[in-house]
Scaffold this motif. Structure first.
Motif, PDB file in Angstrom:
ATOM      1  N   ALA A 204     -10.472  38.456 -12.722  1.00  0.00           N
ATOM      2  CA  ALA A 204     -11.368  37.300 -12.715  1.00  0.00           C
ATOM      3  C   ALA A 204     -10.674  36.058 -12.213  1.00  0.00           C
ATOM      4  O   ALA A 204     -10.607  35.041 -12.905  1.00  0.00           O
ATOM      5  CB  ALA A 204     -11.929  37.083 -14.113  1.00  0.00           C
ATOM      6  N   GLY A 205     -10.127  36.120 -11.034  1.00  0.00           N
ATOM      7  CA  GLY A 205      -9.466  34.952 -10.459  1.00  0.00           C
ATOM      8  C   GLY A 205     -10.457  33.894 -10.035  1.00  0.00           C
ATOM      9  O   GLY A 205     -11.671  34.077 -10.117  1.00  0.00           O
ATOM     10  N   PRO A 206      -9.946  32.764  -9.584  1.00  0.00           N
ATOM     11  CA  PRO A 206     -10.832  31.687  -9.133  1.00  0.00           C
ATOM     12  C   PRO A 206     -11.405  31.968  -7.744  1.00  0.00           C
ATOM     13  O   PRO A 206     -10.962  32.882  -7.052  1.00  0.00           O
ATOM     14  CB  PRO A 206      -9.901  30.479  -9.075  1.00  0.00           C
ATOM     15  N   TRP A 207     -12.395  31.197  -7.378  1.00  0.00           N
ATOM     16  CA  TRP A 207     -12.866  31.198  -6.001  1.00  0.00           C
ATOM     17  C   TRP A 207     -12.024  30.214  -5.195  1.00  0.00           C
ATOM     18  O   TRP A 207     -11.515  29.234  -5.749  1.00  0.00           O
ATOM     19  CB  TRP A 207     -14.323  30.714  -5.914  1.00  0.00           C
ATOM     20  N   LEU A 208     -11.916  30.460  -3.907  1.00  0.00           N
ATOM     21  CA  LEU A 208     -11.278  29.483  -3.017  1.00  0.00           C
ATOM     22  C   LEU A 208     -12.254  29.119  -1.916  1.00  0.00           C
ATOM     23  O   LEU A 208     -12.657  29.981  -1.127  1.00  0.00           O
ATOM     24  CB  LEU A 208      -9.994  30.047  -2.405  1.00  0.00           C
ATOM     25  N   LEU A 209     -12.639  27.855  -1.872  1.00  0.00           N
ATOM     26  CA  LEU A 209     -13.451  27.331  -0.781  1.00  0.00           C
ATOM     27  C   LEU A 209     -12.507  26.612   0.174  1.00  0.00           C
ATOM     28  O   LEU A 209     -11.697  25.781  -0.264  1.00  0.00           O
ATOM     29  CB  LEU A 209     -14.506  26.347  -1.308  1.00  0.00           C
ATOM     30  N   PHE A 210     -12.597  26.933   1.457  1.00  0.00           N
ATOM     31  CA  PHE A 210     -11.645  26.327   2.399  1.00  0.00           C
ATOM     32  C   PHE A 210     -12.330  26.076   3.724  1.00  0.00           C
ATOM     33  O   PHE A 210     -13.158  26.861   4.176  1.00  0.00           O
ATOM     34  CB  PHE A 210     -10.427  27.239   2.589  1.00  0.00           C
ATOM     35  N   ALA A 211     -11.972  24.953   4.347  1.00  0.00           N
ATOM     36  CA  ALA A 211     -12.471  24.671   5.694  1.00  0.00           C
ATOM     37  C   ALA A 211     -11.744  25.573   6.681  1.00  0.00           C
ATOM     38  O   ALA A 211     -10.553  25.841   6.511  1.00  0.00           O
ATOM     39  CB  ALA A 211     -12.234  23.204   6.032  1.00  0.00           C
ATOM     40  N   PRO A 212     -12.447  26.072   7.686  1.00  0.00           N
ATOM     41  CA  PRO A 212     -11.777  26.917   8.679  1.00  0.00           C
ATOM     42  C   PRO A 212     -10.590  26.176   9.288  1.00  0.00           C
ATOM     43  O   PRO A 212     -10.665  24.995   9.585  1.00  0.00           O
ATOM     44  CB  PRO A 212     -12.861  27.148   9.730  1.00  0.00           C
ATOM     45  N   LEU A 213      -9.480  26.890   9.430  1.00  0.00           N
ATOM     46  CA  LEU A 213      -8.258  26.335   9.989  1.00  0.00           C
ATOM     47  C   LEU A 213      -7.944  27.118  11.258  1.00  0.00           C
ATOM     48  O   LEU A 213      -8.625  28.074  11.602  1.00  0.00           O
ATOM     49  CB  LEU A 213      -7.109  26.495   8.992  1.00  0.00           C
ATOM     50  N   LYS A 214      -6.892  26.716  11.935  1.00  0.00           N
ATOM     51  CA  LYS A 214      -6.421  27.514  13.070  1.00  0.00           C
ATOM     52  C   LYS A 214      -6.055  28.919  12.595  1.00  0.00           C
ATOM     53  O   LYS A 214      -5.818  29.142  11.413  1.00  0.00           O
ATOM     54  CB  LYS A 214      -5.191  26.842  13.684  1.00  0.00           C
ATOM     55  N   ARG A 215      -5.922  29.834  13.542  1.00  0.00           N
ATOM     56  CA  ARG A 215      -5.764  31.233  13.185  1.00  0.00           C
ATOM     57  C   ARG A 215      -4.543  31.522  12.300  1.00  0.00           C
ATOM     58  O   ARG A 215      -4.654  32.248  11.314  1.00  0.00           O
ATOM     59  CB  ARG A 215      -5.682  32.067  14.463  1.00  0.00           C
ATOM     60  N   GLY A 216      -3.395  30.954  12.631  1.00  0.00           N
ATOM     61  CA  GLY A 216      -2.198  31.210  11.813  1.00  0.00           C
ATOM     62  C   GLY A 216      -2.398  30.770  10.371  1.00  0.00           C
ATOM     63  O   GLY A 216      -2.269  31.576   9.443  1.00  0.00           O
ATOM     64  N   PRO A 217      -2.743  29.506  10.156  1.00  0.00           N
ATOM     65  CA  PRO A 217      -2.942  29.053   8.769  1.00  0.00           C
ATOM     66  C   PRO A 217      -4.075  29.759   8.041  1.00  0.00           C
ATOM     67  O   PRO A 217      -3.961  30.042   6.849  1.00  0.00           O
ATOM     68  CB  PRO A 217      -3.240  27.551   8.935  1.00  0.00           C
ATOM     69  N   VAL A 218      -5.178  30.067   8.723  1.00  0.00           N
ATOM     70  CA  VAL A 218      -6.292  30.693   7.999  1.00  0.00           C
ATOM     71  C   VAL A 218      -5.933  32.135   7.622  1.00  0.00           C
ATOM     72  O   VAL A 218      -6.316  32.624   6.555  1.00  0.00           O
ATOM     73  CB  VAL A 218      -7.616  30.594   8.796  1.00  0.00           C
TER      74      VAL A 218
ATOM     75  N   PHE B 243     -14.850  17.204   9.480  1.00  0.00           N
ATOM     76  CA  PHE B 243     -13.715  17.277  10.410  1.00  0.00           C
ATOM     77  C   PHE B 243     -13.255  18.707  10.659  1.00  0.00           C
ATOM     78  O   PHE B 243     -12.151  18.932  11.157  1.00  0.00           O
ATOM     79  CB  PHE B 243     -12.539  16.448   9.886  1.00  0.00           C
ATOM     80  N   THR B 244     -14.074  19.684  10.298  1.00  0.00           N
ATOM     81  CA  THR B 244     -13.718  21.074  10.563  1.00  0.00           C
ATOM     82  C   THR B 244     -13.598  21.271  12.069  1.00  0.00           C
ATOM     83  O   THR B 244     -14.519  20.934  12.815  1.00  0.00           O
ATOM     84  CB  THR B 244     -14.794  22.013   9.993  1.00  0.00           C
ATOM     85  N   ALA B 245     -12.446  21.803  12.491  1.00  0.00           N
ATOM     86  CA  ALA B 245     -12.186  21.923  13.931  1.00  0.00           C
ATOM     87  C   ALA B 245     -13.170  22.889  14.580  1.00  0.00           C
ATOM     88  O   ALA B 245     -13.660  22.671  15.676  1.00  0.00           O
ATOM     89  CB  ALA B 245     -10.753  22.385  14.157  1.00  0.00           C
ATOM     90  N   SER B 246     -13.481  23.973  13.897  1.00  0.00           N
ATOM     91  CA  SER B 246     -14.310  25.001  14.499  1.00  0.00           C
ATOM     92  C   SER B 246     -15.381  25.412  13.508  1.00  0.00           C
ATOM     93  O   SER B 246     -15.157  25.425  12.307  1.00  0.00           O
ATOM     94  CB  SER B 246     -13.440  26.223  14.845  1.00  0.00           C
ATOM     95  N   THR B 247     -16.577  25.722  14.000  1.00  0.00           N
ATOM     96  CA  THR B 247     -17.609  26.241  13.102  1.00  0.00           C
ATOM     97  C   THR B 247     -17.664  27.765  13.180  1.00  0.00           C
ATOM     98  O   THR B 247     -18.472  28.394  12.520  1.00  0.00           O
ATOM     99  CB  THR B 247     -18.993  25.681  13.465  1.00  0.00           C
ATOM    100  N   ARG B 248     -16.814  28.351  14.022  1.00  0.00           N
ATOM    101  CA  ARG B 248     -16.777  29.806  14.114  1.00  0.00           C
ATOM    102  C   ARG B 248     -15.748  30.341  13.136  1.00  0.00           C
ATOM    103  O   ARG B 248     -14.581  29.955  13.163  1.00  0.00           O
ATOM    104  CB  ARG B 248     -16.420  30.246  15.528  1.00  0.00           C
ATOM    105  N   VAL B 249     -16.164  31.223  12.258  1.00  0.00           N
ATOM    106  CA  VAL B 249     -15.255  31.817  11.289  1.00  0.00           C
ATOM    107  C   VAL B 249     -15.381  33.327  11.430  1.00  0.00           C
ATOM    108  O   VAL B 249     -16.475  33.870  11.356  1.00  0.00           O
ATOM    109  CB  VAL B 249     -15.642  31.421   9.856  1.00  0.00           C
ATOM    110  N   ASN B 250     -14.283  33.988  11.667  1.00  0.00           N
ATOM    111  CA  ASN B 250     -14.305  35.441  11.795  1.00  0.00           C
ATOM    112  C   ASN B 250     -14.150  36.061  10.400  1.00  0.00           C
ATOM    113  O   ASN B 250     -13.050  36.364   9.961  1.00  0.00           O
ATOM    114  CB  ASN B 250     -13.183  35.871  12.741  1.00  0.00           C
TER     115      ASN B 250
END
Lengths: 255, 255
Positions: free
Chosen positions: A91-105, A127-134
């Protein structure tokens, strides 16, 4: 999911390579059919063959020792033997995150899984750099990390949602700790201690930070606590890893 | 040191790009001569020119606002203007770590600097994959991270030392928290709370883990506490980031 970077030491300490097999029920009589990618991984990367041991889990039936029946190019089959660990809630927490560049994400998906996150949820901010999230890629990374860190579940990867809309469906009992870079916020030690014992989610912003208007709107929500992780500027991925570590230590399974 | 990946948002929030200038004394009358690499970074990457603002620090004299006098290919010159922050002690913990592959070790140097580490010390262990450690590279990464996260100091990068020899010169008052993957250990919350208030160092092992004989030898040392970061197998770099976050929260500047 196969891993391009197996950890032979971890495999040697355990009972062989470890695979997530979500489609197979696991019990003492089960056979586990493997898709081509997992068969290839066991045969060509981990050099396993008939009779060799493998560890499997499906997120529902605990962790099992299995042995290889056959490994072919088109797929393979394992025989389920004995249960190593019963299923347990993670039962860990949720993580909400803004999309980052590929390495950091990629790093966020992998490390958050190691740190026991229950749900990874991309949020789109001003300020999210990209709206595309794979999300398929994030899911694959979460599976790899879950296999390697010996989790019994794989975190859910949610579809991206706009930050402005999260309040619409937010569960009343879950506290949202916003890891804010600037502005009024509670010091980390106090915020995580106060949040202990209740379901939680963490939010980290994009590389450019959350906008002042977004921070103001978050402050209006009664399920939100703004949290300050010290005096330095942390990158988003560092804040995510730090926040999850603090939650596990003060509320979770590191106590 | 220049950064290949500037953070324009951070620069915009502050007073311009931020540079570590260790050789220049900083005061209201100082001129700061820049080597070719920093001059190139300001001119070609950050697009700065005469009169533009830059922030500088040298690890001794605090943080200063400066302006560009000239930026040429062979080098540049800044004029020091006003002090933005006085020098402050940044008494973070030490991090002892076994050399890892290049990706993970780069991550450790960068994130540990963001998290306020005072000293990075490579230790050679039985299962250390490589005995070659590029301390110049680690130092360059630490400088970059210090510039970006707004530290006033750059962590020291020590020469590699054999794990078996660390006790010979260990300072009596400094506690060593060994982040152990297996064996008897104190849960993280308790170990970090008990260590609060005294100088500390963290130790993370190599990808293959510390050998049982190494763990046994560490347990004999009266300055050592074995610490368990939860039930999952953490990669070395994850353990390092988690441990430093916990230390800052329970003993350091995140309180």
């Amino acid at each position: 999911m196969t891993t391009p970077d197996p950890d032979p030491a971890a495999a040697a300490r355990g009972q062989g390579p470890r695979l997530y097999v979500p489609d197979a029920p696991l019990d003492g009589h089960a056979t586990v059919d493997l898709p081509a990618a997992q068969s290839h991984y066991l045969r060509s990367v981990m050099r396993r063959g008939p009779g060799n041991a493998v560890v499997v889990f499906n997120g529902r039936d605990g962790e099992w020792r299995a042995t290889v029946e056959r490994l072919a190019k088109a797929g393979g089959r394992l025989l389920c033997r004995d249960r190593l660990r019963p299923q347990a809630a993670e039962a860990g927490p949720w993580l909400l995150f803004a999309p980052l560049k590929r390495g950091p994400v990629d790093l966020v998906a992998e490390k958050a899984t190691e740190l026991g996150v229950a749900r990874l949820e991309p949020v789109l901010t001003r300020f999210t750099a990209s709206t595309r999230v794979n999300t398929d890629r994030l899911r694959a990374l979460a599976v790899e990390a879950a296999e390697q860190c010996r989790r019994l579940t794989v975190p859910e990867v949610a579809a991206p949602v706009a930050l402005a809309r999260i309040a619409e469906t937010w569960p009343a009992e879950r506290r949202l700790l916003v890891l804010a870079e600037h502005g009024d916020a509670t010091p980390a030690a106090r915020a995580f201690a106060e949040a202990a014992g209740a379901p939680a989610a963490l939010l980290v912003g994009p590389e450019g930070g959350l906008a002042d208007s977004e921070l103001d709107a978050l402050r209006q929500l009664d399920f939100v606590t703004m949290v300050r992780l010290g005096p330095r500027i942390l990158r988003a991925e560092t804040a995510a890893i730090a926040g999850l570590s603090l939650w596990q230590t003060l509320s979770g399974d590191w106590r």
